[in-house]
Design an enzyme around this catalytic site. Structure first.
Site, PDB file in Angstrom:
ATOM      1  N   TYR A  19      75.092  37.373  80.170  1.00  0.00           N
ATOM      2  CA  TYR A  19      74.578  38.511  79.374  1.00  0.00           C
ATOM      3  C   TYR A  19      74.814  39.824  80.108  1.00  0.00           C
ATOM      4  O   TYR A  19      73.898  40.616  80.277  1.00  0.00           O
ATOM      5  CB  TYR A  19      73.068  38.351  79.110  1.00  0.00           C
ATOM      6  CG  TYR A  19      72.681  37.048  78.476  1.00  0.00           C
ATOM      7  CD1 TYR A  19      73.186  36.676  77.239  1.00  0.00           C
ATOM      8  CD2 TYR A  19      71.792  36.186  79.125  1.00  0.00           C
ATOM      9  CE1 TYR A  19      72.826  35.472  76.651  1.00  0.00           C
ATOM     10  CE2 TYR A  19      71.430  34.984  78.538  1.00  0.00           C
ATOM     11  CZ  TYR A  19      71.953  34.634  77.303  1.00  0.00           C
ATOM     12  OH  TYR A  19      71.584  33.447  76.734  1.00  0.00           O
ATOM     13  N   LYS A 270      64.573  23.336  79.307  1.00  0.00           N
ATOM     14  CA  LYS A 270      63.912  24.292  80.207  1.00  0.00           C
ATOM     15  C   LYS A 270      62.914  23.699  81.215  1.00  0.00           C
ATOM     16  O   LYS A 270      63.295  23.444  82.333  1.00  0.00           O
ATOM     17  CB  LYS A 270      63.266  25.398  79.372  1.00  0.00           C
ATOM     18  CG  LYS A 270      64.347  26.237  78.649  1.00  0.00           C
ATOM     19  CD  LYS A 270      64.042  27.695  78.615  1.00  0.00           C
ATOM     20  CE  LYS A 270      65.262  28.526  78.323  1.00  0.00           C
ATOM     21  NZ  LYS A 270      65.621  28.651  76.907  1.00  0.00           N
TER      22      LYS A 270
HETATM   23  C1  LIG Z   1      66.797  28.633  76.091  1.00  0.00           C
HETATM   24  C2  LIG Z   1      66.705  28.072  74.734  1.00  0.00           C
HETATM   25  C3  LIG Z   1      67.778  27.355  74.171  1.00  0.00           C
HETATM   26  C4  LIG Z   1      69.097  27.177  74.878  1.00  0.00           C
HETATM   27  O1  LIG Z   1      68.986  26.441  76.042  1.00  0.00           O
HETATM   28  P1  LIG Z   1      70.180  26.512  77.119  1.00  0.00           P
HETATM   29  O2  LIG Z   1      69.753  25.525  78.163  1.00  0.00           O
HETATM   30  O3  LIG Z   1      70.202  27.916  77.626  1.00  0.00           O
HETATM   31  O4  LIG Z   1      71.424  26.129  76.443  1.00  0.00           O
HETATM   32  C5  LIG Z   1      67.614  26.833  72.906  1.00  0.00           C
HETATM   33  N1  LIG Z   1      66.457  26.992  72.231  1.00  0.00           N
HETATM   34  C6  LIG Z   1      65.413  27.654  72.746  1.00  0.00           C
HETATM   35  C7  LIG Z   1      64.151  27.776  71.955  1.00  0.00           C
HETATM   36  C8  LIG Z   1      65.502  28.239  74.010  1.00  0.00           C
HETATM   37  O5  LIG Z   1      64.482  28.940  74.498  1.00  0.00           O
END
Ligand SMILES: *Cc1c(COP(=O)(O)O)cnc(C)c1O
Length: 420
Positions: A19, A270
């Site tokens: 980004y 995450k």
């Molecule tokens: C961060 C996020 C994603 C994408 O995850 P990545 O690991 O960055 O590909 C998808 N959906 C939500 C709700 C997110 O917060």
């Protein structure tokens, strides 16, 4: 003035950052190590991390229990392919996730990143209909303010204007983007839309409770119950993207569990490994899974990321689940929520401030216009905090181990920048 380490200067010509307008961006902060809620910089400063590294490090960095589990697994097998081979960390993790999730969300497909797990959930939904002999259900209904990833297919289900992906309009097939049914009028509008176009739609895709990267927008659980009702009326699948809200962030282990709404597929990533290693999962109910259960090999889900179910990542995730099972987070999230609410309230009515809101361990100061990310980041760092605004919002999503004093430091940093 401190000297940057040589690896930073040399690598800066080669690393393409996320980004980032590479020409004008300030250099990144060089981090020597991480510990608890803190980033320790190469120049000796130490910053309290206000965003837990993009919402991953829920138990803080370098948690000894997670570190020990990964170290142990490293001795046995750091990686193996998942096609035709099985290992304990992944099989245990799948069993535990199925048990922790509500309803019969029992069928766990692993991947390595959030976006890929959303792509898999989308693919599952489309093939669910194909396998059942239903044609034409190939689109998704998603929502303004939503964010589901940066890959090509997930870009199409992000907010089309507020999102980061408007440049790509027309490149991929259009999806159906609507307003969340947050009240009776918007529910009626969505009902009309589904009455018209329901037959094209494979699934409704939503971030439950909080639309994260789209602006930390909150909605209530009744909104989710409306979506479940409408999905049932029009026979479409419902996908909850819990990649941000999953694992305690809103005060419940999962938003679907707290809201008592069982989606047909849920995506997690995450915080899944406590921010230690990349891992994600798309988890389906029996109804979805059974559409693939067949004597016909062509009905199988043809997907298999190379690093899916990586043993180190699964060991980290199992250790993270151990920490959730101790229950300490159940007290920490409301404690942090209170600290955020008390510390951020003074920003209400500040120059350019449109709203201040807190839900679970998420504190938000929303502005009327996008904030200057670079200069804000620099001022936050001068105040001892690592905080990276997003569009119109300055937000805090600290690790659950962040102490009251550290939460106070974070909110003081936000007040000093917002109120000048
Ligand atoms: C961060 C996020 C994603 C994408 O995850 P990545 O690991 O960055 O590909 C998808 N959906 C939500 C709700 C997110 O917060």
């Amino acid at each position: 003035m401190t000297l940057d380490p040589s690896w930073l200067a040399e690598g800066a010509a080669h690393v393409w950052r996320p980004y980032c307008q590479m020409k004008t961006a300030a250099p990144p902060l060089a981090v020597a190590r991480t510990e608890g809620a803190r980033l320790i910089l190469e120049d000796g400063r130490d910053l309290v991390d206000g965003i837990a590294s993009w919402w991953t490090a829920c138990h803080g960095y370098n948690h000894p229990h997670i570190r020990a589990a990964v170290q142990r697994q490293l001795e046995f097998a750091p990686h193996m392919m998942f096609g035709g081979l099985a290992h304990e960390p992944a099989y245990r993790l799948a069993t535990r996730l199925a048990k922790a999730l509500p309803g019969d969300l029992d069928h766990v497909f692993f991947a390595e990143s959030g976006s890929v797990s959303v792509e898999i959930a989308m693919k599952m939904a489309i093939q669910f209909w194909i396998n059942r002999g239903v044609h034409g259900r190939t689109r998704f209904l998603a929502f303004r303010g939503g964010y589901h990833g940066d890959t090509l297919a997930t870009m199409t289900v992000c907010d089309p204007e507020e999102g980061m992906h408007s440049l790509f309009a027309g490149v991929m097939p259009d999806q159906v983007i609507a307003d969340l049914p947050t009240d009776e009028a918007s529910e009626a509008a969505l009902d009309r839309l589904l009455a018209q176009r329901g037959g094209e739609i494979a699934a409704i895709l939503v971030e439950p409770r909080v639309q994260g990267a789209g602006g930390m927008l909150f909605h209530d659980d009744e909104t989710l119950r409306r979506l479940r009702r409408l999905a049932d009326v029009y026979g479409v699948l419902l996908i909850f993207d819990e990649i941000f809200v999953g694992f305690g962030r809103t005060g419940d282990l999962f938003a679907c569990e707290g809201a008592r709404v069982v989606p047909d597929i849920v995506t997690l990533s995450k915080s899944l490994t406590g921010g230690t290693l990349p891992l994600s999962a798309a988890i389906a109910t029996g109804k979805v899974f059974n559409a693939f259960w067949s004597d016909d090999p062509g009905a199988a889900l043809m997907h298999g990321p190379t690093y899916m179910g990586n043993p180190l990542a699964c060991a980290a995730a199992n250790a993270s689940l151990d920490l959730f099972e101790t229950g300490a987070w159940r007290a920490d999230v409301p404690r942090i929520a209170q600290g955020l609410a008390e510390g951020l309230e003074a920003c209400r009515g500040g120059p350019g401030v449109a709203d201040v809101r807190v839900l679970g361990a998420i504190g938000v100061v929303e502005f009327e216009a996008p904030v200057p990310v670079q200069s804000f980041c620099q001022k936050f760092a001068e105040a001892g905090a690592w905080i990276r605004p997003m569009g119109k919002v300055v937000y805090l999503t600290p690790a659950f181990v962040t102490s009251d004093a550290e939460v106070a430091l974070l909110t003081a940093a936000v007040r000093s920048v917002v109120l000048g």
